[in-house]
Design an enzyme around this catalytic site. Sequence first.
Site, PDB file in Angstrom:
ATOM      1  N   GLU A 175      10.374   9.884  -6.535  1.00 21.09           N
ATOM      2  CA  GLU A 175       9.236   8.970  -6.526  1.00 21.09           C
ATOM      3  C   GLU A 175       8.721   8.923  -7.959  1.00 21.09           C
ATOM      4  O   GLU A 175       8.268   9.928  -8.504  1.00 21.09           O
ATOM      5  CB  GLU A 175       8.163   9.501  -5.562  1.00 21.09           C
ATOM      6  CG  GLU A 175       7.022   8.547  -5.346  1.00 21.09           C
ATOM      7  CD  GLU A 175       5.905   9.157  -4.494  1.00 21.09           C
ATOM      8  OE1 GLU A 175       6.147  10.143  -3.754  1.00 21.09           O
ATOM      9  OE2 GLU A 175       4.773   8.672  -4.595  1.00 21.09           O
TER      10      GLU A 175
ATOM     11  N   ASP B 177      -5.514   9.773  -6.942  1.00 26.67           N
ATOM     12  CA  ASP B 177      -4.917  10.947  -7.565  1.00 26.67           C
ATOM     13  C   ASP B 177      -5.944  11.965  -8.035  1.00 26.67           C
ATOM     14  O   ASP B 177      -7.023  11.615  -8.504  1.00 26.67           O
ATOM     15  CB  ASP B 177      -4.048  10.519  -8.755  1.00 26.67           C
ATOM     16  CG  ASP B 177      -2.729   9.936  -8.286  1.00 26.67           C
ATOM     17  OD1 ASP B 177      -2.012  10.634  -7.550  1.00 26.67           O
ATOM     18  OD2 ASP B 177      -2.434   8.771  -8.628  1.00 26.67           O
TER      19      ASP B 177
ATOM     20  N   TYR C  76       4.917   7.576   4.976  1.00 24.28           N
ATOM     21  CA  TYR C  76       4.339   8.624   4.142  1.00 24.28           C
ATOM     22  C   TYR C  76       3.131   9.180   4.875  1.00 24.28           C
ATOM     23  O   TYR C  76       2.105   8.506   4.971  1.00 24.28           O
ATOM     24  CB  TYR C  76       3.932   8.008   2.801  1.00 24.28           C
ATOM     25  CG  TYR C  76       3.593   8.974   1.690  1.00 24.28           C
ATOM     26  CD1 TYR C  76       2.698  10.026   1.867  1.00 24.28           C
ATOM     27  CD2 TYR C  76       4.151   8.809   0.419  1.00 24.28           C
ATOM     28  CE1 TYR C  76       2.393  10.892   0.834  1.00 24.28           C
ATOM     29  CE2 TYR C  76       3.843   9.669  -0.621  1.00 24.28           C
ATOM     30  CZ  TYR C  76       2.959  10.702  -0.411  1.00 24.28           C
ATOM     31  OH  TYR C  76       2.643  11.554  -1.442  1.00 24.28           O
TER      32      TYR C  76
END
Lengths: 392, 262
Positions: free
Chosen positions: B49, B60, B174
Amino acid sequence: MALPDKSGHFGEFGGQYVPETLMAVLDELLGVYNSLKKDKAFQKEFAFYLKEYAGRPTNLYFAKRLSEQLRTLKVYLKREDLLHTGAHKINNTLGQVLVAKKMGKTRIIAETGAGQHGVATATAAALMGLECEVYMGSEDIERQALNVYRMRLLGAKVISVTSGSCTLKDAMNEAIRDWVTNVRNTFYIIGSVAGPHPYPVMVREFQSVIGREARRQFLKKEGKLPDYLVACVGGGSNAMGLFHAFFNDKKVKMIGVEAAGEGVNTKRHAATISKGQIGVLHGSKSDLLQDEDGQIMIAHSIAAGLDYPGVGPEHSYYNKIGRAEYVSVGDKDAIKGLKLLSEKEGIIPALETSHAIYYLNELSKKVKRKSSVILCLSGRGDKDVGSIKDLL
Amino acid sequence: MNRLDKKFEELKQAKKKAFIAFITAGDPSLKVTEELVCSFERSNVDIVELGVPFSDPLADGPTIQAASQRALANGVTLKKILNTVKNIRIKTEMPICLMTYYNPVFHYGEEKFVEDARKCGVDGLIIPDLPHQEAKILIASAKKNGVSTILFLTPTTTKKRMKEVVDVATGFIYYVSLTGVTGERKALPTDVAGHVKAAKKISTKPICIGFGISNAAQVKAMSKIADGVIVGSAIVKEINKNAGRKDIVKKVSSYVAKLRGL
């Protein structure tokens, strides 16, 4: 058709661009908000706090000496600066904190630029007995020190954000990260008509009391509608608050004043609509300051509350359909605007608002006949005195 | 069937779980990124990824935020990353997914981006701030180009949305192990297995777990309950620790091999 549509779009703008973790809470918020809109008890409670606590309705004041100076304009000031905490921001935070309580959330977070939204959030949270943490860029903490003390006095924790440009944009990133982490007990009070749906419409509805009152007051005083509405635009909540009630009054022209910083042809400005391109930031699609690779650029304005590279999606829509016009005023002229109102009317406006005040000079030269204007005096300038004392 | 689908098919036949390594493209340089991806084959990485740096990476944590800042400071752009993937494709058939925030893609032009990505050898797209209801154009052009659109499930996803997500996701699903941003965690939530099981009930698509997984023990534990695991921040940290060293590729590869536990 009433906008936004069901999925939160104003034409091509708006929407919900958030991590999947937040989708459930946005759905829940939308459901609660839609039911509270029709809930008479809730509306009564909100109206009670606006009146008894915040001090609504605010005056629509005829600025006689300013109008004399401008000659061609008859200027009325919508005195949001007289509200509790000194700016229009309290309208929205009182509304959202009531929604948060209905959702059973125990913790409030917010982002702030100038600190006015942070203070208004800390105030509403104290009023309702909720825990409150406010994210603020480290640069803004420095230039808006007074508001940092106010938030702390109100029992809020101010968290310094040192990533990126250390201003409002980065504070919002950090607030969203907190929200994703603590989504189960935390309510995020967004301070502008920005963010993912339903925030832009919810904040607009809480702020649109400004325009509803101003419209009624102006009609009573003048027996007609004003020719112009003028307000400063960062994210755009005070402007949308004033504009929205006049949307269908096609003859009333709306002007949003963005921050030109050191000039719209330099790299240091915050004139998002004038100079930006469509993109996605902080949950919605709107005009953005971005580079050729789609990286968000750092905005600049002397006014911390305008120092943001995005804008509310509904403003982008108003601009696109030509319902409102967006212009810009730079740092130096904003200070002139601040001095102008202070000296002519005995009112020290916030630096954000001062951009709109200065623009009246430009407008007064443009109009062909004597015209009437409502200017949204969105906040008072006490918070800025420290940071501009050397520039005066 | 693209490289990603083939890989999951292979793993299924072999009764193995996928190990997906995340690295930020261009940290410390695109040259090192290229070498790392090629070396990962020998570390038994199944899928890479590749993170596209963005100015405002709101999903993040600090580790990947810092890596993004470093990469942007190096002048890394989406175009340059696509070019790097093209170079990588000369050397390896390792499946590659791009993890990017939406604005750079939107600015590039969604359809043009998907076409260029396919041409350069990208197999899948992961866009954390693009929920499926806003992704119609992207999903349609990805489908046309045989590029997978990996979508997220999270601990807060409702049953109704879970159904919608698994219906439109391709490549793999995911699963975000926790409510929060990316970054190492000492312990992972205990409800992961239950959530993955619930998704498995309504979908046969591979489900991989990411966020917080940062050591070999967690890799092993999470591999048991899903079809694969994704490790990001721990590897990004190791890359940064070795930045500037001549043997960075060797160091990071052996670290990744240890995480992989083989």
